[in-house]
Structure formats: C-alpha cells, structure tokens
Motif scaffolding. Structure first.
Motif, PDB file in Angstrom:
ATOM      1  N   CYS A 131       4.854   3.002   8.229  1.00  0.00           N
ATOM      2  CA  CYS A 131       5.981   3.697   7.579  1.00  0.00           C
ATOM      3  C   CYS A 131       5.591   5.114   7.183  1.00  0.00           C
ATOM      4  CB  CYS A 131       6.374   2.977   6.293  1.00  0.00           C
ATOM      5  SG  CYS A 131       7.444   1.619   6.562  1.00  0.00           S
ATOM      6  N   PHE A 132       4.429   5.194   6.528  1.00  0.00           N
ATOM      7  CA  PHE A 132       3.962   6.471   6.002  1.00  0.00           C
ATOM      8  C   PHE A 132       3.885   7.525   7.118  1.00  0.00           C
ATOM      9  CE2 PHE A 132       0.610   9.495   4.905  1.00  0.00           C
ATOM     10  CZ  PHE A 132       0.933   9.844   3.599  1.00  0.00           C
ATOM     11  N   TRP A 133       3.247   7.177   8.229  1.00  0.00           N
ATOM     12  CA  TRP A 133       3.041   8.157   9.305  1.00  0.00           C
ATOM     13  C   TRP A 133       4.316   8.441  10.086  1.00  0.00           C
ATOM     14  CZ3 TRP A 133      -0.633  11.488   8.880  1.00  0.00           C
ATOM     15  CH2 TRP A 133      -1.763  11.142   8.130  1.00  0.00           C
ATOM     16  N   MET A 134       5.228   7.460  10.135  1.00  0.00           N
ATOM     17  CA  MET A 134       6.542   7.713  10.755  1.00  0.00           C
ATOM     18  C   MET A 134       7.278   8.780   9.938  1.00  0.00           C
ATOM     19  SD  MET A 134       7.792   5.866  13.366  1.00  0.00           S
ATOM     20  CE  MET A 134       7.101   4.649  14.439  1.00  0.00           C
ATOM     21  N   LEU A 135       7.232   8.620   8.608  1.00  0.00           N
ATOM     22  CA  LEU A 135       7.901   9.590   7.727  1.00  0.00           C
ATOM     23  C   LEU A 135       7.284  10.979   7.883  1.00  0.00           C
ATOM     24  CD1 LEU A 135       8.286   7.279   4.600  1.00  0.00           C
ATOM     25  CD2 LEU A 135      10.196   8.294   5.871  1.00  0.00           C
ATOM     26  N   VAL A 136       5.933  11.014   7.911  1.00  0.00           N
ATOM     27  CA  VAL A 136       5.254  12.313   8.031  1.00  0.00           C
ATOM     28  C   VAL A 136       5.570  12.963   9.383  1.00  0.00           C
ATOM     29  CG1 VAL A 136       2.974  13.425   8.180  1.00  0.00           C
ATOM     30  CG2 VAL A 136       3.416  11.737   6.386  1.00  0.00           C
ATOM     31  N   LYS A 137       5.541  12.145  10.446  1.00  0.00           N
ATOM     32  CA  LYS A 137       5.819  12.705  11.778  1.00  0.00           C
ATOM     33  C   LYS A 137       7.268  13.164  11.910  1.00  0.00           C
ATOM     34  CE  LYS A 137       2.067  10.256  14.044  1.00  0.00           C
ATOM     35  NZ  LYS A 137       1.654   9.067  14.777  1.00  0.00           N
ATOM     36  N   SER A 138       8.148  12.601  11.046  1.00  0.00           N
ATOM     37  CA  SER A 138       9.560  13.016  11.124  1.00  0.00           C
ATOM     38  C   SER A 138       9.820  14.266  10.269  1.00  0.00           C
ATOM     39  CB  SER A 138      10.464  11.868  10.681  1.00  0.00           C
ATOM     40  OG  SER A 138      10.402  11.740   9.273  1.00  0.00           O
ATOM     41  N   GLY A 139       8.775  14.811   9.656  1.00  0.00           N
ATOM     42  CA  GLY A 139       8.934  16.089   8.960  1.00  0.00           C
ATOM     43  C   GLY A 139       8.718  16.039   7.452  1.00  0.00           C
ATOM     44  N   LYS A 140       8.557  14.838   6.890  1.00  0.00           N
ATOM     45  CA  LYS A 140       8.291  14.753   5.440  1.00  0.00           C
ATOM     46  C   LYS A 140       6.847  15.172   5.160  1.00  0.00           C
ATOM     47  CE  LYS A 140      12.090  12.295   4.046  1.00  0.00           C
ATOM     48  NZ  LYS A 140      13.064  12.971   4.929  1.00  0.00           N
ATOM     49  N   SER A 141       6.637  15.701   3.940  1.00  0.00           N
ATOM     50  CA  SER A 141       5.253  15.995   3.564  1.00  0.00           C
ATOM     51  C   SER A 141       4.599  14.668   3.158  1.00  0.00           C
ATOM     52  CB  SER A 141       5.217  16.965   2.380  1.00  0.00           C
ATOM     53  OG  SER A 141       5.635  16.292   1.212  1.00  0.00           O
ATOM     54  N   GLU A 142       3.262  14.677   3.067  1.00  0.00           N
ATOM     55  CA  GLU A 142       2.570  13.433   2.693  1.00  0.00           C
ATOM     56  C   GLU A 142       2.983  12.981   1.292  1.00  0.00           C
ATOM     57  OE1 GLU A 142      -1.593  13.184   3.675  1.00  0.00           O
ATOM     58  OE2 GLU A 142      -1.253  13.941   5.706  1.00  0.00           O
ATOM     59  N   THR A 143       3.195  13.942   0.388  1.00  0.00           N
ATOM     60  CA  THR A 143       3.633  13.585  -0.978  1.00  0.00           C
ATOM     61  C   THR A 143       5.026  12.962  -0.942  1.00  0.00           C
ATOM     62  OG1 THR A 143       2.460  15.573  -1.628  1.00  0.00           O
ATOM     63  CG2 THR A 143       3.743  14.484  -3.355  1.00  0.00           C
ATOM     64  N   GLU A 144       5.912  13.555  -0.151  1.00  0.00           N
ATOM     65  CA  GLU A 144       7.272  12.985  -0.051  1.00  0.00           C
ATOM     66  C   GLU A 144       7.220  11.563   0.504  1.00  0.00           C
ATOM     67  OE1 GLU A 144      10.092  16.917   0.743  1.00  0.00           O
ATOM     68  OE2 GLU A 144       8.920  16.095   2.402  1.00  0.00           O
ATOM     69  N   ALA A 145       6.437  11.374   1.562  1.00  0.00           N
ATOM     70  CA  ALA A 145       6.323  10.038   2.166  1.00  0.00           C
ATOM     71  C   ALA A 145       5.777   9.040   1.147  1.00  0.00           C
ATOM     72  CB  ALA A 145       5.422  10.094   3.390  1.00  0.00           C
ATOM     73  N   TYR A 146       4.787   9.478   0.389  1.00  0.00           N
ATOM     74  CA  TYR A 146       4.174   8.624  -0.636  1.00  0.00           C
ATOM     75  C   TYR A 146       5.226   8.209  -1.670  1.00  0.00           C
ATOM     76  CZ  TYR A 146       1.399   7.438  -4.767  1.00  0.00           C
ATOM     77  OH  TYR A 146       0.895   6.809  -5.873  1.00  0.00           O
TER      78      TYR A 146
END
Ligand code: ATP
Ligand code: ATP
Ligand code: MG
Ligand code: MG
Ligand code: MG
Length: 258
Positions: free
Chosen positions: A160-175
């Motif tokens: 989930c985390f890396w899908m969110l990051v790859k879709s443009g979210k920052s790591e903090t946002e994904a977290y």
C-alpha cells in the motif's frame, strides 16, 4: 594450552545448552536493511532478486547442515529449525547461533553477484541472530504462524505504502493515510485506488518462503549392474504455502515432527 594455570578462566564461559526435548530455532535478521535496501536500490516494496538471494543462502545452509530440517523466511529474515534430537555442537546456543549467522552472511556476500550481476554491493551487510527454544511442536507451529503473519502484515502495509508513493504522495502523506488502518481497509485502498487484488500478488511476497528437505525416490542405472536400482535421495526444495503452521501442511510433511 592444556592444563595451564590460566585454564580456570574457561569455567567463566556461560553455559548455554538448549536442553532436550526443546526444539532449537535460530532466527537471523539483516541489520539496518532499511538502509541496505535503499543504498543498493532494491525495488520497492519487493525486490525479487534480493528475496531469491536470501532463499539461495538459506538453501545452502540446509544443504550444509543435515540437522536443520526446515527454514522459513521473508524480507531480511530467516528462521532455521533443527530436528528435535539434534546433538549439533552439544546443543550450545552460542556456538550454533554464531556458526549459522556467520555462514549465512558469508553466503550472502559470496552469492551477491549471482543475483545482482550488474550492481556492486554498497555497504557491508551484517546479520544478527537469536535462539528460540520451543518446548513443543505446538509452540513451534505458533512461532511459524507468528512469523508468517508478520510477513503478511508487513507486505500488505509496504505494498500500500509504495503504491501511494508511486502515485505521487510523499512518504509522510502515505504514512498518514495508512496510520491506524485495518487489513480490510488496506485491501480496499489497493483495489479501489490501484485496481490491485492483493490475493493475486505473487505468493512469495504474501506468504514468504519455506525451505525443507524431502526424500525423492529415483531409479538410477549403475554402470556395472544389469538392471537399474531404486534409491531415495534427500532433496532441498522451496515452497510458498498459505499456512505453514496448519495441520494440513504438517500432515503433508509428517516426517518433520518425528
Ligand atoms: P533492524 O536492524 O532492526 O533489523 P531493519 O532496517 O533491517 O532494522 P527490518 O524490520 O528487519 O528493519 O526490515 C527490513 C527492511 O529491509 C525493510 O525496510 C524492508 O523494506 C527492507 N527489505 C528487505 N528485503 C527487501 C526486499 N527483498 N525488497 C525490498 N526491500 C527489502
Ligand atoms: P574448529 O571448527 O573446531 O575451530 P579448526 O580446524 O578451525 O576447527 P582450530 O583449533 O581453531 O581448529 O585451529 C585452526 C586451524 O587453522 C589450525 O589447523 C591452523 O593451523 C589453521 N590456521 C589458522 N590460521 C592460520 C594461518 N594464518 N596460517 C596457517 N594455518 C592457519
Ligand atoms: Mg532487519
Ligand atoms: Mg526484518
Ligand atoms: Mg577454529
């Protein structure tokens, strides 16, 4: 030197024999692999080459030491299970532990190029290890169920985390998006936002890898004999199984609990 006046110091070595009938489990885990995986540019969330390297090292450990009957691993960790009646190094925890972890680490370095042919290893890897004494088969199965659940929940989170990051979210946002979410909610994020059905991801990622010894019967022709002879040969194989602690798994490999 034998019988020297200094030899009394030996009595200060700590006694650490794992008493029979406890089952000996050694778990090794990469030190700071969050960093190691970053500097070596592992693909996220799962670098298949790195997982195959771990599996290959674990297979070599099983091939080298006949008393290890089973190993289970994922990410940067592996657990090695010794047969109940093992007398390996008089069952001394520190000897067994240090031997397995140092051998595994050497293999990891030696095999690196086989799995990462075009990437020089950066940052010398090290592994730490511990011994778990399982007083019964039931406790061993609970241990395996626990590690496999850990594999599942970490993999689901990381996916989930890396899908969110790859879709443009920052790591903090994904977290922050994932903070406090339950299993079901993570599956929904994967399905609704990314069209990914978690169940269809490779089983090695979701379930980890289990390495065990099996006996295969084979027919071989021996050159000076007329007819071929049947013999059984020990083979190490890797399986990705849904529930390695389940009754059905242990029924399939009943010789493991002898
Ligand atoms: P510690 O020293 O406490 O074990 P650690 O950074 O190794 O610290 P772990 O909980 O062991 O922490 O996590 C392993 C880390 O290595 C995770 O960040 C994981 O994403 C990364 N990692 C391990 N194997 C792979 C792989 N095959 N592909 C991508 N990343 C991996
Ligand atoms: P164990 O597994 O019980 O430790 P071992 O074969 O390692 O078995 P040791 O008592 O540790 O036994 O002895 C180390 C062996 O390695 C000796 O045979 C020694 O000659 C050899 N050795 C170690 N370092 C060197 C060296 N620098 N040059 C030549 N031989 C060496
Ligand atoms: Mg680690
Ligand atoms: Mg780990
Ligand atoms: Mg030696």
């Amino acid at each position: 030197m034998a019988n020297s006046k200094y030899e009394y110091v030996k009595s200060f070595e700590s006694e650490d024999e794992v008493m029979y009938p406890n089952l000996i489990v050694v778990r090794i885990d990469g030190r700071n692999f969050a960093r190691f995986s970053e500097v070596n540019e592992f693909k996220k969330p799962n670098d298949e080459r790195a997982l195959n390297l771990m599996n290959s090292c674990a297979t070599s450990v099983l091939e080298k030491y006949p008393d290890i009957i089973l190993a289970y691993g994922f990410s940067d960790e592996y657990s090695f299970i010794f047969k109940k009646e093992t007398k390996f190094y008089q069952r001394r925890a520190s000897k067994i532990l240090s031997l397995i972890v140092s051998f595994f680490t050497s293999l990891y370095v030696a095999k690196w190029n086989e799995f990462f042919p075009h990437a020089e290893m950066r940052f010398t890897p090290s592994f730490k290890s511990r011994i778990i004494c399982c007083p019964s088969m039931g406790v061993l199965q609970a241990y395996l169920a626990w590690r496999q659940r850990e594999c599942h929940s970490k993999n689901q989170y990381n996916t989930c985390f890396w899908m969110l990051v790859k879709s443009g979210k920052s790591e903090t946002e994904a977290y922050n998006i994932l903070k406090g979410t339950q299993k079901q909610e993570k599956n929904e994020i994967l399905f609704q936002q990314f069209g990914v059905n978690y169940k269809n991801l490779p089983s090695m990622y979701r379930q980890g890898s289990c390495i065990l010894k099996t006996e295969v019967d084979e027919t071989v022709k021996i050159h000076d004999k007329e007819s071929p002879v049947r013999r059984s040969r020990k083979m190490v194989k890797t399986v990705h199984s849904e529930n390695i602690a389940s009754r059905s798994f242990w029924n399939d490999y009943s010789y493991l609990c002898k």
